[in-house]
Motif scaffolding. Structure first.
Motif, PDB file in Angstrom:
ATOM      1  N   LEU A  30       0.863  -1.179   0.000  1.00 13.21           N
ATOM      2  CA  LEU A  30       0.000   0.000   0.000  1.00 13.21           C
ATOM      3  C   LEU A  30       0.902   1.233   0.000  1.00 13.21           C
ATOM      4  CD1 LEU A  30      -3.224   0.511   2.149  1.00 13.21           C
ATOM      5  CD2 LEU A  30      -1.832   2.369   1.237  1.00 13.21           C
ATOM      6  N   SER A  31       1.096   1.798  -1.203  1.00 18.91           N
ATOM      7  CA  SER A  31       1.970   2.961  -1.355  1.00 18.91           C
ATOM      8  C   SER A  31       1.120   4.205  -1.555  1.00 18.91           C
ATOM      9  CB  SER A  31       2.884   2.752  -2.572  1.00 18.91           C
ATOM     10  OG  SER A  31       3.347   3.999  -3.045  1.00 18.91           O
ATOM     11  N   THR A  32       1.176   5.127  -0.603  1.00 16.53           N
ATOM     12  CA  THR A  32       0.377   6.355  -0.736  1.00 16.53           C
ATOM     13  C   THR A  32       0.895   7.194  -1.910  1.00 16.53           C
ATOM     14  OG1 THR A  32       1.712   7.134   1.137  1.00 16.53           O
ATOM     15  CG2 THR A  32      -0.587   6.607   1.581  1.00 16.53           C
ATOM     16  N   GLY A  33       2.222   7.176  -2.151  1.00 20.43           N
ATOM     17  CA  GLY A  33       2.768   7.909  -3.302  1.00 20.43           C
ATOM     18  C   GLY A  33       2.168   7.373  -4.602  1.00 20.43           C
ATOM     19  N   ASP A  34       2.120   6.032  -4.753  1.00 26.20           N
ATOM     20  CA  ASP A  34       1.529   5.432  -5.965  1.00 26.20           C
ATOM     21  C   ASP A  34       0.045   5.785  -6.084  1.00 26.20           C
ATOM     22  OD1 ASP A  34       3.896   4.270  -6.696  1.00 26.20           O
ATOM     23  OD2 ASP A  34       3.357   2.229  -6.086  1.00 26.20           O
ATOM     24  N   LEU A  35      -0.667   5.759  -4.942  1.00 28.38           N
ATOM     25  CA  LEU A  35      -2.097   6.083  -4.991  1.00 28.38           C
ATOM     26  C   LEU A  35      -2.298   7.528  -5.445  1.00 28.38           C
ATOM     27  CD1 LEU A  35      -3.451   4.317  -1.745  1.00 28.38           C
ATOM     28  CD2 LEU A  35      -3.858   3.631  -4.117  1.00 28.38           C
ATOM     29  N   PHE A  36      -1.491   8.438  -4.893  1.00 27.25           N
ATOM     30  CA  PHE A  36      -1.608   9.841  -5.335  1.00 27.25           C
ATOM     31  C   PHE A  36      -1.290   9.964  -6.828  1.00 27.25           C
ATOM     32  CE2 PHE A  36      -0.667  11.151  -0.744  1.00 27.25           C
ATOM     33  CZ  PHE A  36      -1.959  11.552  -0.497  1.00 27.25           C
ATOM     34  N   ARG A  37      -0.229   9.267  -7.272  1.00 29.54           N
ATOM     35  CA  ARG A  37       0.134   9.372  -8.695  1.00 29.54           C
ATOM     36  C   ARG A  37      -0.959   8.797  -9.599  1.00 29.54           C
ATOM     37  NH1 ARG A  37       5.269   9.035  -6.412  1.00 29.54           N
ATOM     38  NH2 ARG A  37       5.138   6.784  -6.216  1.00 29.54           N
ATOM     39  N   SER A  38      -1.655   7.723  -9.157  1.00 27.58           N
ATOM     40  CA  SER A  38      -2.758   7.219  -9.994  1.00 27.58           C
ATOM     41  C   SER A  38      -3.885   8.229 -10.076  1.00 27.58           C
ATOM     42  CB  SER A  38      -3.388   5.926  -9.468  1.00 27.58           C
ATOM     43  OG  SER A  38      -2.478   5.133  -8.848  1.00 27.58           O
ATOM     44  N   HIS A  39      -4.153   8.901  -8.939  1.00 28.06           N
ATOM     45  CA  HIS A  39      -5.206   9.932  -8.971  1.00 28.06           C
ATOM     46  C   HIS A  39      -4.825  11.073  -9.928  1.00 28.06           C
ATOM     47  CE1 HIS A  39      -8.393   8.908  -6.110  1.00 28.06           C
ATOM     48  NE2 HIS A  39      -7.464   8.271  -5.427  1.00 28.06           N
ATOM     49  N   ILE A  40      -3.537  11.439  -9.903  1.00 24.91           N
ATOM     50  CA  ILE A  40      -3.095  12.531 -10.781  1.00 24.91           C
ATOM     51  C   ILE A  40      -3.242  12.103 -12.239  1.00 24.91           C
ATOM     52  CG2 ILE A  40      -1.058  13.842 -11.530  1.00 24.91           C
ATOM     53  CD1 ILE A  40      -0.166  13.825  -8.541  1.00 24.91           C
ATOM     54  N   GLU A  41      -2.840  10.879 -12.520  1.00 22.88           N
ATOM     55  CA  GLU A  41      -2.916  10.378 -13.892  1.00 22.88           C
ATOM     56  C   GLU A  41      -4.362  10.319 -14.377  1.00 22.88           C
ATOM     57  OE1 GLU A  41      -0.963   6.462 -15.801  1.00 22.88           O
ATOM     58  OE2 GLU A  41       0.195   7.646 -14.365  1.00 22.88           O
ATOM     59  N   ALA A  42      -5.267   9.895 -13.482  1.00 20.71           N
ATOM     60  CA  ALA A  42      -6.678   9.780 -13.852  1.00 20.71           C
ATOM     61  C   ALA A  42      -7.399  11.123 -13.753  1.00 20.71           C
ATOM     62  CB  ALA A  42      -7.361   8.743 -12.959  1.00 20.71           C
ATOM     63  N   ALA A  43      -6.661  12.174 -13.360  1.00 21.53           N
ATOM     64  CA  ALA A  43      -7.215  13.524 -13.213  1.00 21.53           C
ATOM     65  C   ALA A  43      -8.492  13.566 -12.378  1.00 21.53           C
ATOM     66  CB  ALA A  43      -7.437  14.164 -14.586  1.00 21.53           C
ATOM     67  N   THR A  44      -8.506  12.844 -11.261  1.00 16.23           N
ATOM     68  CA  THR A  44      -9.648  12.906 -10.340  1.00 16.23           C
ATOM     69  C   THR A  44      -9.565  14.226  -9.566  1.00 16.23           C
ATOM     70  OG1 THR A  44      -8.414  11.941  -8.508  1.00 16.23           O
ATOM     71  CG2 THR A  44      -9.516  10.384 -10.002  1.00 16.23           C
ATOM     72  N   GLU A  45     -10.630  14.538  -8.817  1.00 19.70           N
ATOM     73  CA  GLU A  45     -10.623  15.746  -7.985  1.00 19.70           C
ATOM     74  C   GLU A  45      -9.423  15.726  -7.042  1.00 19.70           C
ATOM     75  OE1 GLU A  45     -12.267  18.633  -7.985  1.00 19.70           O
ATOM     76  OE2 GLU A  45     -12.940  17.778  -9.904  1.00 19.70           O
ATOM     77  N   LEU A  46      -9.230  14.561  -6.402  1.00 21.80           N
ATOM     78  CA  LEU A  46      -8.111  14.421  -5.472  1.00 21.80           C
ATOM     79  C   LEU A  46      -6.785  14.627  -6.205  1.00 21.80           C
ATOM     80  CD1 LEU A  46      -6.898  13.606  -2.699  1.00 21.80           C
ATOM     81  CD2 LEU A  46      -7.075  11.223  -3.402  1.00 21.80           C
ATOM     82  N   GLY A  47      -6.695  14.038  -7.396  1.00 23.42           N
ATOM     83  CA  GLY A  47      -5.475  14.161  -8.188  1.00 23.42           C
ATOM     84  C   GLY A  47      -5.152  15.610  -8.501  1.00 23.42           C
ATOM     85  N   LYS A  48      -6.178  16.379  -8.888  1.00 22.79           N
ATOM     86  CA  LYS A  48      -5.943  17.794  -9.223  1.00 22.79           C
ATOM     87  C   LYS A  48      -5.483  18.567  -7.995  1.00 22.79           C
ATOM     88  CE  LYS A  48      -9.473  17.721 -12.751  1.00 22.79           C
ATOM     89  NZ  LYS A  48     -10.910  17.936 -12.897  1.00 22.79           N
ATOM     90  N   ARG A  49      -6.050  18.178  -6.851  1.00 17.45           N
ATOM     91  CA  ARG A  49      -5.723  18.883  -5.618  1.00 17.45           C
ATOM     92  C   ARG A  49      -4.287  18.593  -5.172  1.00 17.45           C
ATOM     93  NH1 ARG A  49      -9.381  18.734  -0.222  1.00 17.45           N
ATOM     94  NH2 ARG A  49      -8.024  20.101   0.970  1.00 17.45           N
ATOM     95  N   VAL A  50      -3.841  17.345  -5.355  1.00 18.37           N
ATOM     96  CA  VAL A  50      -2.526  17.005  -4.792  1.00 18.37           C
ATOM     97  C   VAL A  50      -1.356  17.202  -5.762  1.00 18.37           C
ATOM     98  CG1 VAL A  50      -3.542  15.391  -3.132  1.00 18.37           C
ATOM     99  CG2 VAL A  50      -2.628  14.502  -5.298  1.00 18.37           C
ATOM    100  N   LYS A  51      -1.639  17.358  -7.050  1.00 15.59           N
ATOM    101  CA  LYS A  51      -0.530  17.468  -8.018  1.00 15.59           C
ATOM    102  C   LYS A  51       0.484  18.563  -7.655  1.00 15.59           C
ATOM    103  CE  LYS A  51       0.790  17.582 -12.881  1.00 15.59           C
ATOM    104  NZ  LYS A  51       2.145  17.894 -12.499  1.00 15.59           N
ATOM    105  N   PRO A  52       0.002  19.796  -7.360  1.00 18.79           N
ATOM    106  CA  PRO A  52       0.995  20.835  -7.017  1.00 18.79           C
ATOM    107  C   PRO A  52       1.788  20.496  -5.754  1.00 18.79           C
ATOM    108  CG  PRO A  52      -1.273  21.717  -6.955  1.00 18.79           C
ATOM    109  CD  PRO A  52      -1.371  20.308  -7.424  1.00 18.79           C
ATOM    110  N   ILE A  53       1.177  19.744  -4.860  1.00 21.17           N
ATOM    111  CA  ILE A  53       1.867  19.385  -3.611  1.00 21.17           C
ATOM    112  C   ILE A  53       2.996  18.396  -3.913  1.00 21.17           C
ATOM    113  CG2 ILE A  53       1.607  18.358  -1.321  1.00 21.17           C
ATOM    114  CD1 ILE A  53      -1.340  19.251  -1.353  1.00 21.17           C
ATOM    115  N   LEU A  54       2.680  17.362  -4.712  1.00 20.32           N
ATOM    116  CA  LEU A  54       3.721  16.390  -5.075  1.00 20.32           C
ATOM    117  C   LEU A  54       4.835  17.073  -5.867  1.00 20.32           C
ATOM    118  CD1 LEU A  54       1.364  14.245  -4.365  1.00 20.32           C
ATOM    119  CD2 LEU A  54       2.707  12.721  -5.810  1.00 20.32           C
TER     120      LEU A  54
END
Ligand code: AMP
Length: 192
Positions: A30-54
């Protein structure tokens, strides 16, 4: 049979090693970094929110991270051992993981810390950035990520040491050498 946390600074190879260990044993990483990167790739709401942070190399707020882990835990069968990779990263997340696991009838067996000297980390991360095209693996961002790590995550080492849960593993050498050391540490952790 309990779960385990893999800790280590950015570039310590904990992701690669966690992946190897779970593949060989049929467990789940369970990699939180991988989960965030999948959200960014799929351009989900969460992904859009965390991209600038990563991209900046800082941490996603604890409440967002903890909620994402809670969701992910729902899908993992109770019999399957989890290797947490990159979570917890703050003292508050460390408190949250106990709560999250007990909510679903699980618990921690121990924590493995992969130790790598700082100068080696910087070189490794820059090589990985070129290979995988990770936008946060640049010289500028890695220095920031190491600082954020020192400030927020290093205190977790003592937190788990004091609880007698920490095993330190030398993270230098070849991937195979490190894997052998880790395998031994994991076995010792699980046979306690
Ligand atoms: P990693 O792949 O583990 O190196 O994580 C990449 C980035 O994702 C980190 O630099 C943070 O921006 C974010 N991240 C991953 N895990 C966490 C966490 N547990 N708490 C906060 N931010 C995280």
């Amino acid at each position: 049979m309990g779960d385990i946390i893999f800790m280590g600074p950015p570039g310590s190879g904990k992701g690669t090693q966690a992946q190897k260990l779970v593949r060989e044993n049929g467990w789940v990483q369970l990699s939180t970094g991988d989960l965030f990167r999948s959200h960014i790739e799929a351009a989900t709401e969460l992904g859009k929110r965390v991209k600038p942070i990563l991209d900046a190399g800082t941490y996603v707020p604890d409440d967002i991270t903890v909620e994402m882990v809670r969701q992910r835990l729902r899908d993992i069968p109770k019999e399957t051992r989890i290797v947490f990779d990159g979570f917890p990263r703050t003292i508050d997340q460390a408190k949250a993981i106990d709560r999250l696991l007990s909510e679903v009838g699980r618990g921690l067996d121990g924590v493995i810390y992969l130790d790598v000297p700082r100068n080696e980390l910087i070189a490794r991360v820059i090589t990985r950035g070129k290979r995988e095209g990770r936008s946060d693996d640049t010289a500028r961002v890695i220095v920031k990520r190491l600082d954020v790590y020192e400030q927020n995550t290093r205190p977790l080492i003592d937190h788990y040491k004091q609880r007698g849960m920490l095993r330190e593993v030398d993270g230098t050498g070849t991937v195979e050498e490190i894997a052998t050391r880790l395998g031994k540490a994991a076995e010792a952790t699980w046979s306690r």
